[in-house]
Design an enzyme around this catalytic site. Structure first.
Site, PDB file in Angstrom:
ATOM      1  N   TRP A 247       0.838  -1.207   0.000  1.00 20.01           N
ATOM      2  CA  TRP A 247       0.000   0.000   0.000  1.00 20.01           C
ATOM      3  C   TRP A 247       0.873   1.257   0.000  1.00 20.01           C
ATOM      4  O   TRP A 247       0.554   2.250  -0.642  1.00 20.01           O
ATOM      5  CB  TRP A 247      -0.912  -0.010   1.238  1.00 20.01           C
ATOM      6  CG  TRP A 247      -1.753   1.235   1.342  1.00 20.01           C
ATOM      7  CD1 TRP A 247      -2.929   1.485   0.712  1.00 20.01           C
ATOM      8  CD2 TRP A 247      -1.479   2.403   2.124  1.00 20.01           C
ATOM      9  NE1 TRP A 247      -3.407   2.720   1.044  1.00 20.01           N
ATOM     10  CE2 TRP A 247      -2.527   3.307   1.906  1.00 20.01           C
ATOM     11  CE3 TRP A 247      -0.446   2.774   2.987  1.00 20.01           C
ATOM     12  CZ2 TRP A 247      -2.577   4.555   2.526  1.00 20.01           C
ATOM     13  CZ3 TRP A 247      -0.482   4.014   3.594  1.00 20.01           C
ATOM     14  CH2 TRP A 247      -1.548   4.894   3.370  1.00 20.01           C
ATOM     15  N   HIS A 248       1.998   1.177   0.728  1.00 19.48           N
ATOM     16  CA  HIS A 248       2.863   2.351   0.808  1.00 19.48           C
ATOM     17  C   HIS A 248       3.566   2.646  -0.515  1.00 19.48           C
ATOM     18  O   HIS A 248       3.896   3.796  -0.793  1.00 19.48           O
ATOM     19  CB  HIS A 248       3.909   2.170   1.906  1.00 19.48           C
ATOM     20  CG  HIS A 248       3.362   2.458   3.272  1.00 19.48           C
ATOM     21  ND1 HIS A 248       2.854   1.485   4.084  1.00 19.48           N
ATOM     22  CD2 HIS A 248       3.228   3.611   3.962  1.00 19.48           C
ATOM     23  CE1 HIS A 248       2.436   2.023   5.205  1.00 19.48           C
ATOM     24  NE2 HIS A 248       2.648   3.309   5.173  1.00 19.48           N
ATOM     25  N   GLY A 249       3.845   1.625  -1.309  1.00 15.50           N
ATOM     26  CA  GLY A 249       4.520   1.896  -2.568  1.00 15.50           C
ATOM     27  C   GLY A 249       4.750   0.643  -3.372  1.00 15.50           C
ATOM     28  O   GLY A 249       4.791  -0.463  -2.835  1.00 15.50           O
TER      29      GLY A 249
ATOM     30  N   PHE B 200       2.599   8.281  -0.974  1.00 12.55           N
ATOM     31  CA  PHE B 200       2.090   6.912  -0.768  1.00 12.55           C
ATOM     32  C   PHE B 200       0.647   6.769  -1.201  1.00 12.55           C
ATOM     33  O   PHE B 200      -0.011   7.709  -1.480  1.00 12.55           O
ATOM     34  CB  PHE B 200       2.249   6.499   0.692  1.00 12.55           C
ATOM     35  CG  PHE B 200       3.683   6.557   1.158  1.00 12.55           C
ATOM     36  CD1 PHE B 200       4.698   6.151   0.312  1.00 12.55           C
ATOM     37  CD2 PHE B 200       4.014   7.044   2.397  1.00 12.55           C
ATOM     38  CE1 PHE B 200       6.014   6.220   0.711  1.00 12.55           C
ATOM     39  CE2 PHE B 200       5.332   7.115   2.810  1.00 12.55           C
ATOM     40  CZ  PHE B 200       6.330   6.705   1.965  1.00 12.55           C
TER      41      PHE B 200
END
Lengths: 489, 366
Positions: free
Chosen positions: A327-329, A489
């Protein structure tokens, strides 16, 4: 528009605040709500108006699906099952997110695995897409679980676009926001809330522009510019990022909470002194609390949580954290970061069953060191950058001692990996990076956090002075305007 | 209670920020507020007296850009102008550097330390508004010239840059930050405030009162341009002569092998800056003025470590300048590479400033 920009603080915010309460004072409640939605969309479009249709269509789609789910609940003769409607909603949301965020990552891996040359799409990531997508998925799931009511589109639009939390959270639940927007008290200027809001906004602004942005120089030099890092440089780089990320993101959250309070809206807390955590589970109860809550409620629990035996619990945990990383990257470094946290939690669960208690200071040291190391993967643009920093941290790239010691410890130079010179030469840090790191340690360990300050706020002279000093110091630093890390993000 | 608290907080904040803005305005370390008002008048006096002087005027204590803008506004009776960085500040018609007199009898040197593309644009604007246009303009190209914002000192004259951009219809150089807004915001700039505090505690820095007392000093005796005068001197054509002490100090210093890292950051050049330079060249040509480009050599030691970052930047920029000259049909003189001009190691003050002896090897007579 950035919270830490002159245009936001001195133009956008005062105008929006004044007009919103002016309309409410004239009892034009619907107009005031519409104005708030318009302001939020204007705030969003400031970066790139091209993405405005994207967020609007996403809202419209999710609002429709949500309403269908609520209505279908009362309708016995369903053409489509509620589950298939929900699945359609979630898949559409995730597809949108995947298209913008993960397509190039997928292409990169296909090219690597099959020696192919599929061209990249080079899509710019629409701002806040991860946040508004997750928030709306939560809304759909809650609608399916019959935990929502039928709202009109205006109320729904405020819930999604409310500008203090639109870009980088906190990720809010409709049930904690909707009632607040419809409360009568929200529509009247509340001087206590304004005082509290400005107080916490000043703390957040200071955290961002004075502390986090000071660390960014050494972080960028260490991760992006330096070819090699010696032992001290690598630790200074990783610790600088550990502090930059915390002060940047918690600063953003404080500002968001503060701005929302001006509008009589209480946002949930997102940070509770995470670097004071004594174990990894404790850390995740204190760090990005609203994301942890989302991952728990909408991924970990639906996977079965801890109710299907030990092995399944561990698999669920690691899956949840890897998804959190993704989800962050889009990158293997994020997957690695998520995986590391999942494994750490698993080890912690095993350890805690042994019933052995560690000294608090040792438990803190282990936890903090692990978190610091894991952030290296989180920050590194590429795998090689992470390895470069980790090599330095383990001493594999050598140890440079200050040349002041040269005449006292000449035999040390016979060891190939020890030399004398400028300790933090490659990150241009000088002694200031070490001073800042020491200061940051004091701040995170010895002081109460901003939420504690907020709940214990009293309008005293010293608090006024404190606030004015923080706000003035931050205003003086606004010339070095920089984006928040979590915007990526 | 909370309303009163808010009012008092606001008053405290306004007082606090007013104090900071006042200190910045009055102490004015960058000479862009109160000092600029006073300095502009003094600089005009400097320019007028320089053109009438015999041996030039002592430069020490004067803001270079301020003086050169005054020269650009007041100059008359000159046929050539040289713009750019400190690399070319010594090129002079009085010293006939590189037989420049073959092309220009009266050269006006408007080069400034760290001069970048913005400075070139600013001085070009001033030249266009001088009643007498030069016949020929020399533009110095340093390794950083083809990038924007490589030296912030042009900021005090951004009003001229904004106007030049209007002429060139190019807005990206000032990043949509007009001069007036920038100058107001700078009153509340922490770094500027820090500089103000430093200036307040440093007696050597010019304070406002000293500006009023500032006098124009002439060298008392004839001096050798190669050995310098007791203080740095600006000659009648705006060119620069370093002080005796500086020249002697530099002779004792060794240039590090592989040095050359001054304003060598990021990419080698910015296509937008290159395009901007093209527009400046075309503007001169359109107005009937001829233009040529100059590159000055770096110390030989800079090149002894192979293809370092500075060397790769210089190579790329020099190649670009060659093709730009061809494309625009203009001349270019000199090179970053000392061997091309046969400049020796002892013909440099430091790694990037050649002495007049080396500069004279750039033959402008050709």
């Amino acid at each position: 528009m950035l919270f830490n920009s002159v245009i936001f603080i001195y133009v956008f915010l005062p105008i929006t605040f004044t007009l919103y309460f002016f309309l409410n004072k004239k009892r034009l409640t619907e107009a005031s709500k519409s104005f708030l939605v318009f302001s939020s969309l204007f705030f969003y479009s400031w970066w790139n108006i091209a993405y405005l249709p994207l967020i609007l269509s996403s809202m419209l789609f999710n609002y429709t699906i949500g309403n269908v789910l609520v209505k279908e609940n009362n309708n016995k003769k369903n053409r489509f099952s509620r589950k298939s409607i929900l699945s359609c909603g979630i898949i559409t949301n995730l597809s949108l997110l995947a298209y913008f965020k993960y397509t190039d990552f997928l292409i990169e891996n296909i090219n690597l695995a099959f020696n192919a040359t599929v061209p990249y799409l080079d899509l710019a990531l629409p701002l806040a897409i991860s946040f508004f997508t997750f928030q709306q998925i939560a809304y759909l799931v809650d609608s399916y679980r019959c935990e929502t009511q039928e709202y009109d589109f205006l109320n729904y639009a405020i819930f999604v676009t409310f500008f203090p939390q639109l870009i980088a959270g906190p990720i809010v639940h409709h049930k904690e926001m909707m009632p607040q927007f419809s409360r009568l008290k929200t529509k009247v200027i509340n001087y206590k809330n304004i005082s509290l809001g400005l107080f916490i906004f000043s703390i957040g602004l200071f955290k961002k522009v004075v502390i986090a942005d000071s660390f960014s120089t050494w972080v960028n030099a260490g991760f992006d510019t330096a070819i090699t890092l010696n032992f001290f440089e690598a630790w200074a780089t990783s610790l600088s990022y550990t502090f930059q990320l915390y002060f940047d993101f918690s600063g953003y959250t404080d500002m968001a909470i503060g701005i929302a309070l001006l509008f009589n809206i209480r946002l949930p807390i997102n940070f509770n002194s995470p670097y004071k955590a004594l174990n990894i589970q404790d850390f995740w109860r204190r760090w990005h609390i609203t994301l942890s809550r989302f991952l728990r409620d909408y991924i970990y629990f639906p996977l079965g949580g801890n109710k299907k035996g030990a092995i399944r619990t561990y698999i669920n945990l690691i899956t949840t954290f890897i998804l959190g990383g993704i989800w962050h990257g889009a990158g293997w470094t994020f997957i690695m970061w998520g995986g590391l946290h999942g494994i750490a939690l698993l080890i912690y669960k095993q350890w805690s069953q042994l019933g052995i208690k560690l000294w608090s200071w040792f438990a803190w040291l282990v936890t903090f060191t692990f978190i610091n190391i894991s952030w290296v993967f989180f920050r590194a643009n590429e795998w090689d950058d992470a390895i470069k920093v980790l090599n330095g941290m383990t001493g594999l790239s050598g140890l440079v001692l200050t040349s002041k010691f040269e005449k006292y410890l000449p035999p040390l130079e016979s060891y190939n990996f020890i030399s004398f010179g400028t300790v933090t030469e490659h990150i241009s840090g000088g002694s200031s990076v070490l001073n800042w790191i020491f200061l940051a340690f004091c701040l995170i360990l010895l002081f109460k956090n901003s939420i504690f300050q907020l709940t214990h706020f009293k309008p005293t002279f010293y608090n006024r002075l404190f606030m004015v000093l923080l706000f003035s110091a931050s205003t003086l630093m606004l010339s070095r305007e920089s984006e928040f890390l979590y915007f990526n993000f | 209670m909370y309303k009163k608290n808010l009012n008092q907080t606001l008053i405290m904040f306004i007082i606090f920020m007013s104090i900071i803005a006042s200190v910045n305005f009055v102490v004015d370390p960058g000479e862009i507020y109160l000092k600029k008002i006073i300095s502009d008048k003094k600089a005009k006096e400097f320019a007028d007296k320089l053109f009438l002087s015999e041996k030039g005027i002592i430069q020490t204590g004067w803001n270079e850009r301020l003086v050169k803008t005054a020269l650009a506004k007041s100059a008359y009776n000159f046929d050539c102008v040289i713009l750019g960085s400190s690399h070319v500040m010594q090129i002079s018609s009085i010293r006939n550097t590189g037989n420049i007199k073959d092309q220009c009898n009266n050269l006006l040197n408007l080069a400034v330390s760290g001069g970048g593309i913005e400075d070139i644009a600013i001085f070009s604007y001033l030249l266009l508004h001088n009643l007498k246009h030069p016949r020929h303009v020399f533009v110095d190209i340093a390794p950083w010239t083809l990038k924007f914002n490589m030296d912030s000192r042009y900021g005090a004259y951004q009003n001229y840059l904004d106007k030049m951009n209007l002429i060139l219809k190019q807005s990206e150089v000032s990043e949509g930050n007009p001069y007036f807004r920038k100058i107001i915001l700078n009153l509340f700039n922490g770094e500027y405030f820090h500089q103000s505090l430093v200036a307040l505690t440093d007696s050597k820095k010019n304070n406002v009162l000293s500006l009023f007392k500032k006098v124009i000093q002439y060298p008392e005796k004839v001096f050798s341009y190669e050995e310098g005068y007791a203080q740095a001197v600006t000659l009648i054509d705006g060119s620069h002569v370093y002080s005796q002490a500086y020249i002697q100090l530099q002779r004792t210093k060794q240039v590090k092998i592989g040095d050359g890292d001054y304003k060598i950051t990021g990419k080698k050049y910015d296509p937008m800056a290159l395009n901007y330079l093209k527009k400046v060249i075309e503007m001169y040509k359109k107005r009937g003025m001829s233009i040529s480009l100059i590159m000055t050599p770096y110390h030989p030691n800079v090149f002894k470590k192979g293809m370092t970052k500075p060397v790769s930047h210089m190579t790329a920029v020099e190649d670009l300048i060659k093709s730009l000259s061809q494309e625009q049909g203009i001349k270019y003189y000199g090179s970053f590479f000392p061997n091309k001009l046969m400049c020796k190691e002892d013909e440099f003050y430091d790694f990037m400033h050649p002495t007049n002896k080396c500069l004279s090897r750039i033959n402008f007579g050709v």
